[in-house]
Design a protein around this motif. Structure first.
Motif, PDB file in Angstrom:
ATOM      1  N   ARG A   1      10.678 -11.092   5.111  1.00 53.31           N
ATOM      2  CA  ARG A   1      10.630 -11.620   6.467  1.00 53.31           C
ATOM      3  C   ARG A   1      11.939 -11.311   7.202  1.00 53.31           C
ATOM      4  O   ARG A   1      13.025 -11.628   6.724  1.00 53.31           O
ATOM      5  CB  ARG A   1      10.394 -13.129   6.432  1.00 53.31           C
ATOM      6  CG  ARG A   1      10.225 -13.766   7.807  1.00 53.31           C
ATOM      7  CD  ARG A   1       9.874 -15.230   7.664  1.00 53.31           C
ATOM      8  NE  ARG A   1       9.663 -15.853   8.971  1.00 53.31           N
ATOM      9  CZ  ARG A   1       9.294 -17.117   9.148  1.00 53.31           C
ATOM     10  NH1 ARG A   1       9.095 -17.897   8.084  1.00 53.31           N
ATOM     11  NH2 ARG A   1       9.121 -17.595  10.356  1.00 53.31           N
ATOM     12  N   GLY A   2      11.800 -10.637   8.344  1.00 51.65           N
ATOM     13  CA  GLY A   2      12.970 -10.277   9.124  1.00 51.65           C
ATOM     14  C   GLY A   2      13.712  -9.057   8.620  1.00 51.65           C
ATOM     15  O   GLY A   2      14.743  -8.674   9.180  1.00 51.65           O
ATOM     16  N   GLY A   3      13.183  -8.410   7.577  1.00 51.78           N
ATOM     17  CA  GLY A   3      13.843  -7.243   6.991  1.00 51.78           C
ATOM     18  C   GLY A   3      13.246  -5.927   7.457  1.00 51.78           C
ATOM     19  O   GLY A   3      12.708  -5.824   8.570  1.00 51.78           O
ATOM     20  N   ASP A   4      13.313  -4.930   6.600  1.00 50.61           N
ATOM     21  CA  ASP A   4      12.735  -3.629   6.919  1.00 50.61           C
ATOM     22  C   ASP A   4      11.219  -3.710   6.873  1.00 50.61           C
ATOM     23  O   ASP A   4      10.637  -4.359   5.995  1.00 50.61           O
ATOM     24  CB  ASP A   4      13.221  -2.571   5.927  1.00 50.61           C
ATOM     25  CG  ASP A   4      14.711  -2.295   6.053  1.00 50.61           C
ATOM     26  OD1 ASP A   4      15.221  -2.391   7.185  1.00 50.61           O
ATOM     27  OD2 ASP A   4      15.348  -1.985   5.029  1.00 50.61           O
ATOM     28  N   ALA A   5      10.578  -3.011   7.802  1.00 53.40           N
ATOM     29  CA  ALA A   5       9.123  -3.005   7.865  1.00 53.40           C
ATOM     30  C   ALA A   5       8.640  -1.609   8.238  1.00 53.40           C
ATOM     31  O   ALA A   5       9.419  -0.757   8.691  1.00 53.40           O
ATOM     32  CB  ALA A   5       8.628  -4.026   8.887  1.00 53.40           C
ATOM     33  N   VAL A   6       7.364  -1.367   8.021  1.00 53.13           N
ATOM     34  CA  VAL A   6       6.778  -0.079   8.398  1.00 53.13           C
ATOM     35  C   VAL A   6       5.355  -0.299   8.889  1.00 53.13           C
ATOM     36  O   VAL A   6       4.621  -1.138   8.373  1.00 53.13           O
ATOM     37  CB  VAL A   6       6.806   0.922   7.210  1.00 53.13           C
ATOM     38  CG1 VAL A   6       5.953   0.441   6.047  1.00 53.13           C
ATOM     39  CG2 VAL A   6       6.365   2.302   7.653  1.00 53.13           C
ATOM     40  N   MET A   7       4.998   0.430   9.939  1.00 54.03           N
ATOM     41  CA  MET A   7       3.617   0.492  10.433  1.00 54.03           C
ATOM     42  C   MET A   7       3.077   1.883  10.123  1.00 54.03           C
ATOM     43  O   MET A   7       3.765   2.881  10.374  1.00 54.03           O
ATOM     44  CB  MET A   7       3.547   0.291  11.953  1.00 54.03           C
ATOM     45  CG  MET A   7       4.291  -0.866  12.518  1.00 54.03           C
ATOM     46  SD  MET A   7       4.169  -0.849  14.349  1.00 54.03           S
ATOM     47  CE  MET A   7       5.761  -1.590  14.751  1.00 54.03           C
ATOM     48  N   VAL A   8       1.865   1.948   9.601  1.00 52.97           N
ATOM     49  CA  VAL A   8       1.193   3.218   9.372  1.00 52.97           C
ATOM     50  C   VAL A   8      -0.104   3.185  10.173  1.00 52.97           C
ATOM     51  O   VAL A   8      -0.996   2.390   9.890  1.00 52.97           O
ATOM     52  CB  VAL A   8       0.900   3.450   7.874  1.00 52.97           C
ATOM     53  CG1 VAL A   8       0.195   4.794   7.679  1.00 52.97           C
ATOM     54  CG2 VAL A   8       2.182   3.395   7.053  1.00 52.97           C
ATOM     55  N   LEU A   9      -0.188   4.030  11.198  1.00 55.31           N
ATOM     56  CA  LEU A   9      -1.344   4.029  12.087  1.00 55.31           C
ATOM     57  C   LEU A   9      -2.024   5.388  12.060  1.00 55.31           C
ATOM     58  O   LEU A   9      -1.427   6.405  12.452  1.00 55.31           O
ATOM     59  CB  LEU A   9      -0.929   3.692  13.527  1.00 55.31           C
ATOM     60  CG  LEU A   9      -0.220   2.352  13.743  1.00 55.31           C
ATOM     61  CD1 LEU A   9       1.296   2.547  13.770  1.00 55.31           C
ATOM     62  CD2 LEU A   9      -0.662   1.702  15.033  1.00 55.31           C
ATOM     63  N   GLU A  10      -3.255   5.424  11.557  1.00 58.62           N
ATOM     64  CA  GLU A  10      -4.077   6.628  11.612  1.00 58.62           C
ATOM     65  C   GLU A  10      -4.853   6.589  12.929  1.00 58.62           C
ATOM     66  O   GLU A  10      -5.491   5.583  13.247  1.00 58.62           O
ATOM     67  CB  GLU A  10      -5.021   6.698  10.422  1.00 58.62           C
ATOM     68  CG  GLU A  10      -4.290   6.865   9.087  1.00 58.62           C
ATOM     69  CD  GLU A  10      -5.233   6.934   7.907  1.00 58.62           C
ATOM     70  OE1 GLU A  10      -5.210   7.943   7.183  1.00 58.62           O
ATOM     71  OE2 GLU A  10      -6.007   5.980   7.716  1.00 58.62           O
ATOM     72  N   CYS A  11      -4.798   7.685  13.677  1.00 56.61           N
ATOM     73  CA  CYS A  11      -5.351   7.695  15.032  1.00 56.61           C
ATOM     74  C   CYS A  11      -6.446   8.751  15.174  1.00 56.61           C
ATOM     75  O   CYS A  11      -6.503   9.722  14.416  1.00 56.61           O
ATOM     76  CB  CYS A  11      -4.242   7.975  16.044  1.00 56.61           C
ATOM     77  SG  CYS A  11      -2.905   6.752  16.004  1.00 56.61           S
ATOM     78  N   ASP A  12      -7.305   8.555  16.180  1.00 54.88           N
ATOM     79  CA  ASP A  12      -8.386   9.503  16.439  1.00 54.88           C
ATOM     80  C   ASP A  12      -7.948  10.658  17.320  1.00 54.88           C
ATOM     81  O   ASP A  12      -8.629  11.683  17.376  1.00 54.88           O
ATOM     82  CB  ASP A  12      -9.570   8.783  17.104  1.00 54.88           C
ATOM     83  CG  ASP A  12     -10.302   7.861  16.151  1.00 54.88           C
ATOM     84  OD1 ASP A  12     -10.309   8.147  14.937  1.00 54.88           O
ATOM     85  OD2 ASP A  12     -10.861   6.848  16.610  1.00 54.88           O
ATOM     86  N   GLN A  13      -6.839  10.493  18.024  1.00 53.46           N
ATOM     87  CA  GLN A  13      -6.319  11.550  18.891  1.00 53.46           C
ATOM     88  C   GLN A  13      -4.865  11.850  18.529  1.00 53.46           C
ATOM     89  O   GLN A  13      -4.191  11.032  17.905  1.00 53.46           O
ATOM     90  CB  GLN A  13      -6.399  11.129  20.382  1.00 53.46           C
ATOM     91  CG  GLN A  13      -7.806  10.974  20.935  1.00 53.46           C
ATOM     92  CD  GLN A  13      -8.415   9.614  20.618  1.00 53.46           C
ATOM     93  OE1 GLN A  13      -7.689   8.643  20.395  1.00 53.46           O
ATOM     94  NE2 GLN A  13      -9.747   9.552  20.587  1.00 53.46           N
ATOM     95  N   GLU A  14      -4.411  13.023  18.940  1.00 58.32           N
ATOM     96  CA  GLU A  14      -3.019  13.394  18.733  1.00 58.32           C
ATOM     97  C   GLU A  14      -2.117  12.598  19.676  1.00 58.32           C
ATOM     98  O   GLU A  14      -2.536  12.182  20.763  1.00 58.32           O
ATOM     99  CB  GLU A  14      -2.812  14.893  18.975  1.00 58.32           C
ATOM    100  CG  GLU A  14      -3.482  15.791  17.944  1.00 58.32           C
ATOM    101  CD  GLU A  14      -2.706  15.879  16.637  1.00 58.32           C
ATOM    102  OE1 GLU A  14      -1.534  15.436  16.596  1.00 58.32           O
ATOM    103  OE2 GLU A  14      -3.279  16.395  15.649  1.00 58.32           O
ATOM    104  N   ILE A  15      -0.874  12.376  19.250  1.00 54.14           N
ATOM    105  CA  ILE A  15       0.126  11.665  20.040  1.00 54.14           C
ATOM    106  C   ILE A  15       1.129  12.680  20.567  1.00 54.14           C
ATOM    107  O   ILE A  15       1.621  13.532  19.816  1.00 54.14           O
ATOM    108  CB  ILE A  15       0.834  10.594  19.189  1.00 54.14           C
ATOM    109  CG1 ILE A  15      -0.197   9.622  18.602  1.00 54.14           C
ATOM    110  CG2 ILE A  15       1.862   9.837  20.014  1.00 54.14           C
ATOM    111  CD1 ILE A  15       0.387   8.642  17.596  1.00 54.14           C
ATOM    112  N   SER A  16       1.449  12.600  21.851  1.00 54.17           N
ATOM    113  CA  SER A  16       2.325  13.580  22.477  1.00 54.17           C
ATOM    114  C   SER A  16       3.771  13.413  22.016  1.00 54.17           C
ATOM    115  O   SER A  16       4.205  12.307  21.660  1.00 54.17           O
ATOM    116  CB  SER A  16       2.265  13.450  24.003  1.00 54.17           C
ATOM    117  OG  SER A  16       2.900  12.248  24.408  1.00 54.17           O
ATOM    118  N   PRO A  17       4.554  14.496  22.057  1.00 52.40           N
ATOM    119  CA  PRO A  17       5.984  14.392  21.724  1.00 52.40           C
ATOM    120  C   PRO A  17       6.720  13.399  22.616  1.00 52.40           C
ATOM    121  O   PRO A  17       7.656  12.729  22.171  1.00 52.40           O
ATOM    122  CB  PRO A  17       6.500  15.823  21.945  1.00 52.40           C
ATOM    123  CG  PRO A  17       5.297  16.688  21.748  1.00 52.40           C
ATOM    124  CD  PRO A  17       4.147  15.889  22.291  1.00 52.40           C
TER     125      PRO A  17
END
Length: 222
Positions: A182-198
């Motif tokens: 809690r309150g430390g390092d975290a990570v989100m992993v999101l698989e998407c249906d479209q590409e994400i722009s730079p």
């Protein structure tokens, strides 16, 4: 399950798990790095270590790190191609706790000095799972454009990331959240249906509380 899960992938090499899967691990690591890889330290675990050389796992993973796919005819000569590209590499053994027998740890450095650590497994039929990035848990197979956000565990960050994607008409296929404490390092992993722009990736990188953004694009390089 579809017919390709049964008959396996189109590939160069004797084994879908030890060859095609290893190429895919290297290839996705190359895409996650987002630039040419200068050095690679490769640590084989389990069956990759004990029987991998006979199946060409070493040449396969180098081929993938160079951007080759499992059906590339250059795979058997990948060491020579690495020399031409100026990529140095070494292999060692490792014991990974609770890991699949066909697993590998990669410590990569790009031409800009960017560093990336990946733990991944080849789970059969040419399919793979990346289960750790830069010391934090993950779980994805590279079948979708994938956003990996390392952040400080604090309220509102997940909402901001999801809202940005929504504003860009990007649909989230799956979302995984991990944290060290809690309150430390975290990570989100999101698989998407479209590409994400730079531009969207750069916006995330400057968001308060975001420590690192890694993106797997499935678009072919120009």
């Amino acid at each position: 399950m579809n017919v390709f899960d049964i008959i396996g992938p189109i590939m160069v090499g004797p084994s879908s798990s030890h060859t095609a899967g290893a190429v895919k691990i290297g290839y996705l690591s190359n895409k996650l790095m987002g630039e040419k890889i200068k050095t690679a330290k490769i640590y084989f675990h389990g069956s990759f270590l004990t029987t991998g050389k006979g199946h060409g796992t070493d040449k396969a993973i180098i081929a993938g790190l160079l951007g080759m796919k499992p059906d590339d005819v250059r795979i058997p000569e990948s060491f020579k191609w690495a020399q031409k590209e100026g990529m140095t590499f070494c292999f060692e053994g490792i014991e990974l706790r609770d890991a699949h027998p066909n697993s590998v740890k990669l410590n990569l450095t790009g031409v800009s000095g960017r560093e990336l650590e990946i733990l991944a497994s080849s789970v059969g039929g040419g399919n793979i799972k990346i289960f750790q990035i830069d010391g934090l848990d993950a779980n994805f197979g590279g079948d979708f454009p994938t956003l990996i956000v390392h952040n400080l565990d604090k309220p509102g960050l997940v909402t901001k990331v999801a809202a940005m994607l929504s504003q860009k008409s990007i649909n989230i296929a799956t979302m995984q959240l991990y944290r060290s404490k809690r309150g430390g390092d975290a990570v989100m992993v999101l698989e998407c249906d479209q590409e994400i722009s730079p531009e969207s990736i750069k916006w995330l990188e400057h968001l308060d509380g975001i420590r690192k953004v890694t993106y797997l694009s499935l678009e072919e390089s120009a």
